[in-house]
Design a protein around this motif. Sequence first.
Motif, PDB file in Angstrom:
ATOM      1  N   VAL A  56       0.847  -1.202   0.000  1.00 30.52           N
ATOM      2  CA  VAL A  56       0.000   0.000   0.000  1.00 30.52           C
ATOM      3  C   VAL A  56       0.876   1.243   0.000  1.00 30.52           C
ATOM      4  O   VAL A  56       0.623   2.189  -0.755  1.00 30.52           O
ATOM      5  N   SER A  63      -2.016   4.949   5.839  1.00 26.42           N
ATOM      6  CA  SER A  63      -0.991   3.915   6.001  1.00 26.42           C
ATOM      7  C   SER A  63      -0.350   3.978   7.379  1.00 26.42           C
ATOM      8  O   SER A  63      -0.096   2.943   8.002  1.00 26.42           O
ATOM      9  N   LEU A 102      -2.776   2.511   9.884  1.00 22.20           N
ATOM     10  CA  LEU A 102      -2.760   1.050   9.788  1.00 22.20           C
ATOM     11  C   LEU A 102      -1.477   0.473  10.405  1.00 22.20           C
ATOM     12  O   LEU A 102      -1.513  -0.572  11.062  1.00 22.20           O
ATOM     13  N   PRO A 127      -7.922  -3.137   8.911  1.00 23.12           N
ATOM     14  CA  PRO A 127      -9.056  -2.761   8.054  1.00 23.12           C
ATOM     15  C   PRO A 127      -8.623  -2.635   6.595  1.00 23.12           C
ATOM     16  O   PRO A 127      -7.498  -2.261   6.309  1.00 23.12           O
ATOM     17  N   VAL A 128      -9.472  -2.972   5.698  1.00 27.79           N
ATOM     18  CA  VAL A 128      -9.321  -2.886   4.247  1.00 27.79           C
ATOM     19  C   VAL A 128      -8.309  -3.895   3.691  1.00 27.79           C
ATOM     20  O   VAL A 128      -8.650  -4.698   2.846  1.00 27.79           O
ATOM     21  N   ILE A 129      -7.083  -3.889   4.156  1.00 28.26           N
ATOM     22  CA  ILE A 129      -6.042  -4.739   3.575  1.00 28.26           C
ATOM     23  C   ILE A 129      -5.816  -6.035   4.338  1.00 28.26           C
ATOM     24  O   ILE A 129      -5.079  -6.894   3.901  1.00 28.26           O
ATOM     25  N   LYS A 163      -7.455  -8.689   4.788  1.00 27.63           N
ATOM     26  CA  LYS A 163      -7.929  -9.954   4.213  1.00 27.63           C
ATOM     27  C   LYS A 163      -7.016 -10.485   3.103  1.00 27.63           C
ATOM     28  O   LYS A 163      -7.180 -11.597   2.653  1.00 27.63           O
ATOM     29  N   TRP A 164      -6.062  -9.671   2.684  1.00 30.33           N
ATOM     30  CA  TRP A 164      -5.142 -10.103   1.626  1.00 30.33           C
ATOM     31  C   TRP A 164      -4.212 -11.174   2.171  1.00 30.33           C
ATOM     32  O   TRP A 164      -3.516 -10.970   3.147  1.00 30.33           O
TER      33      TRP A 164
END
Length: 119
Positions: A63, A90, A93, A110-112, A114-115
């Motif tokens: 990111v 960033s 996070l 959050p957002v990233i 699950k990658w």
Amino acid sequence: MSENANEVNADQVEMSSEEVKDVEENKAMGILAYLIFFIPLLAAKDSKFAMYHANQGLSLFLVFVAVNIIGTVIPIIGWIFIWLPGYILSMVLLIMGIINAANGKKKPLPVIGKWQLIK
């Protein structure tokens, strides 16, 4: 006994003794994973906890790279609307990830979060 102590004990009850030991031995690697994600890949590759946070750290690193590329490729507008907010997000996070690792939690960002880049 404080509420925080009860929360830690409740989290540890859900984990096996092997998982608790892994978390306690590799908290530093979990924290380090957000600053230099590849160190846990080399030094603690047998730790599920360290590898989980290395994956989160790699996602966050990508990111950072994407925000930097987009912010520099698109002049002025990219800096105002992508680069500055992207770096702020960033950093938020990054702090969240470090706090999760320091507390021994495997909580996705959050957002990233699950990658799944590292298996």
